[in-house]
Design a protein around this motif. Sequence first.
Motif, PDB file in Angstrom:
ATOM      1  N   GLN A  85     -16.487  -4.992 -50.839  1.00 18.76           N
ATOM      2  CA  GLN A  85     -16.513  -3.895 -49.788  1.00 18.76           C
ATOM      3  C   GLN A  85     -15.313  -3.672 -49.159  1.00 18.76           C
ATOM      4  O   GLN A  85     -15.069  -2.443 -48.653  1.00 18.76           O
ATOM      5  CB  GLN A  85     -17.534  -4.352 -48.957  1.00 18.76           C
ATOM      6  CG  GLN A  85     -18.955  -4.279 -49.470  1.00 18.76           C
ATOM      7  CD  GLN A  85     -20.073  -4.196 -48.314  1.00 18.76           C
ATOM      8  OE1 GLN A  85     -20.317  -5.295 -47.851  1.00 18.76           O
ATOM      9  NE2 GLN A  85     -20.712  -3.276 -47.601  1.00 18.76           N
ATOM     10  N   HIS A 286     -24.657   2.368 -47.588  1.00 16.75           N
ATOM     11  CA  HIS A 286     -25.292   3.577 -47.869  1.00 16.75           C
ATOM     12  C   HIS A 286     -26.584   3.947 -46.922  1.00 16.75           C
ATOM     13  O   HIS A 286     -27.348   3.094 -46.573  1.00 16.75           O
ATOM     14  CB  HIS A 286     -26.091   3.698 -49.204  1.00 16.75           C
ATOM     15  CG  HIS A 286     -26.283   5.297 -49.908  1.00 16.75           C
ATOM     16  ND1 HIS A 286     -27.295   5.959 -49.346  1.00 16.75           N
ATOM     17  CD2 HIS A 286     -25.577   6.203 -50.500  1.00 16.75           C
ATOM     18  CE1 HIS A 286     -27.170   7.295 -49.796  1.00 16.75           C
ATOM     19  NE2 HIS A 286     -26.198   7.345 -50.440  1.00 16.75           N
ATOM     20  N   PRO A 326     -23.012   4.190 -41.898  1.00 17.81           N
ATOM     21  CA  PRO A 326     -21.862   4.988 -41.857  1.00 17.81           C
ATOM     22  C   PRO A 326     -21.597   5.895 -40.890  1.00 17.81           C
ATOM     23  O   PRO A 326     -20.526   6.302 -40.431  1.00 17.81           O
ATOM     24  CB  PRO A 326     -21.993   5.881 -43.323  1.00 17.81           C
ATOM     25  CG  PRO A 326     -22.841   5.089 -44.190  1.00 17.81           C
ATOM     26  CD  PRO A 326     -23.873   4.306 -43.130  1.00 17.81           C
ATOM     27  N   MET A 336     -19.638   7.478 -49.639  1.00 23.78           N
ATOM     28  CA  MET A 336     -19.958   6.415 -50.309  1.00 23.78           C
ATOM     29  C   MET A 336     -20.053   6.634 -51.692  1.00 23.78           C
ATOM     30  O   MET A 336     -20.324   7.421 -52.640  1.00 23.78           O
ATOM     31  CB  MET A 336     -21.486   6.175 -49.924  1.00 23.78           C
ATOM     32  CG  MET A 336     -21.968   6.092 -48.410  1.00 23.78           C
ATOM     33  SD  MET A 336     -20.754   4.542 -47.734  1.00 23.78           S
ATOM     34  CE  MET A 336     -21.369   3.317 -48.417  1.00 23.78           C
ATOM     35  N   THR A 340     -23.216   0.196 -51.704  1.00 25.91           N
ATOM     36  CA  THR A 340     -22.861  -0.794 -50.851  1.00 25.91           C
ATOM     37  C   THR A 340     -21.084  -0.655 -50.608  1.00 25.91           C
ATOM     38  O   THR A 340     -20.768  -1.270 -49.704  1.00 25.91           O
ATOM     39  CB  THR A 340     -23.182  -1.884 -51.057  1.00 25.91           C
ATOM     40  OG1 THR A 340     -22.560  -2.332 -52.574  1.00 25.91           O
ATOM     41  CG2 THR A 340     -24.510  -2.501 -51.059  1.00 25.91           C
ATOM     42  N   HIS A 341     -20.543   0.400 -51.287  1.00 27.06           N
ATOM     43  CA  HIS A 341     -19.167   0.831 -51.141  1.00 27.06           C
ATOM     44  C   HIS A 341     -18.752   1.766 -50.850  1.00 27.06           C
ATOM     45  O   HIS A 341     -19.164   2.877 -50.832  1.00 27.06           O
ATOM     46  CB  HIS A 341     -18.522   0.484 -52.574  1.00 27.06           C
ATOM     47  CG  HIS A 341     -18.592  -1.267 -53.052  1.00 27.06           C
ATOM     48  ND1 HIS A 341     -19.824  -1.793 -53.564  1.00 27.06           N
ATOM     49  CD2 HIS A 341     -17.944  -1.940 -52.928  1.00 27.06           C
ATOM     50  CE1 HIS A 341     -19.723  -2.864 -53.982  1.00 27.06           C
ATOM     51  NE2 HIS A 341     -18.435  -3.250 -53.639  1.00 27.06           N
ATOM     52  N   ILE A 342     -17.486   1.930 -50.114  1.00 30.81           N
ATOM     53  CA  ILE A 342     -17.069   3.357 -49.743  1.00 30.81           C
ATOM     54  C   ILE A 342     -16.007   3.781 -50.674  1.00 30.81           C
ATOM     55  O   ILE A 342     -15.120   3.008 -51.383  1.00 30.81           O
ATOM     56  CB  ILE A 342     -16.212   3.017 -48.322  1.00 30.81           C
ATOM     57  CG1 ILE A 342     -17.202   2.638 -47.292  1.00 30.81           C
ATOM     58  CG2 ILE A 342     -15.465   4.366 -47.935  1.00 30.81           C
ATOM     59  CD1 ILE A 342     -16.496   2.136 -45.792  1.00 30.81           C
TER      60      ILE A 342
END
Length: 381
Positions: A85, A286, A326, A336, A340-342
């Motif tokens: 992350q 998210h 976010p 996103m 769970t990740h940008i």
Amino acid sequence: MEAPGSDPSTSPSPPASTKAGTRRWFGSSAWIALGVFALGRFALEPLRDEPHFDHHGMDAFNATETYTLRKQPSPVKVAFFGSSQSLWAIIADDVARETGLNPAEVRNLSSEGGTPFDLWNLIRRNEEHLRELRLAVVEVNPFVLRQSLDGDSRVQTDFYQHATFSERMLLKNRANRVGQIAEWLMPVRSVRHSLESVVLNVMDPEPGNPIYPCPEQRTAPASDWHAWHHKSTLAKERLTLSPDAAAKRMVGNWRLSKLQDHSLRQSLDWFVKHRVRVVFHELPVHPEVMKKVREVPEYEEGHAKFVAYIESLKPQPLARLYTPDPADCGLKVEHMADRTHINENGAHLYSRHMAEKLRQFLPELDLVDVGGEDAHVRVQQ
């Protein structure tokens, strides 16, 4: 007196002595076997934490340690620690530019699958390389702190390679604990390397090597982090996971891992001892996942337990930045990469958001030596 006609030669033999039985198990052959075992164990020990290689590069922890920390010519003064992350969300050059720091001294030391145990392991193996560290930005993540993750194969491999005996004893699951103790006694899984790994460990390849050009590949986000990447061509689980499943993995029936708790506290103690200031940050996930966390009582309770645990940690950090939604840091759904990740565009925004928060804690500010557990959180202008 013997009965008439009895034959003394056929009388029962006396039972074997206890001494003879002991000699059977602890004779010269047993000592030889024990010596061979001990020699084998000590011969394999240096190989326990050797890196693993595959077609993607060196394994994540060792790649970060080797190429982002040890082989960098400049000392690190501001470092980010965490899991994938943080690896995806933090662009160190953006943070340096926004804060006016030297980019060579701002480093993202996060690793794919990173846990508090990896943080503590990185610190204790590299104290000399971290001697000039002034500010540590540490990811706090309910998923990597949860007890159930101790059984994950990737986490288990980390324990096989790097955990001490006392750390292995902290595992809750008995089967995991017994397996880890057996591995501590005789390294097997941790020293089992492919032929490719054996050859590359001898070569110690640098980036750009014609035979193995990208050993550092895992120090960067995966290809679907990039804004130009066509995610429709991928079937990765993190892209197809439902919001409910992602929320459940994060905080469903949340229980704290004793080993991860121990590792995080050890790291915080080290930071205090070496006058390194600490900032905690919880990264965005998210918005649909956060919606589920708020809607489902079990998930909401799990997240509340996680936050209460972070709040209870001593000594207190300089700051705690909780931005699981976010919108809390100006990001939208399109920023996103998955649940769970940008993604790349979101990382530029989040890095600028982080830089704004960190300006007040820049390393050039001197610490006030007031003593006690709060000494590291005091700064003077």
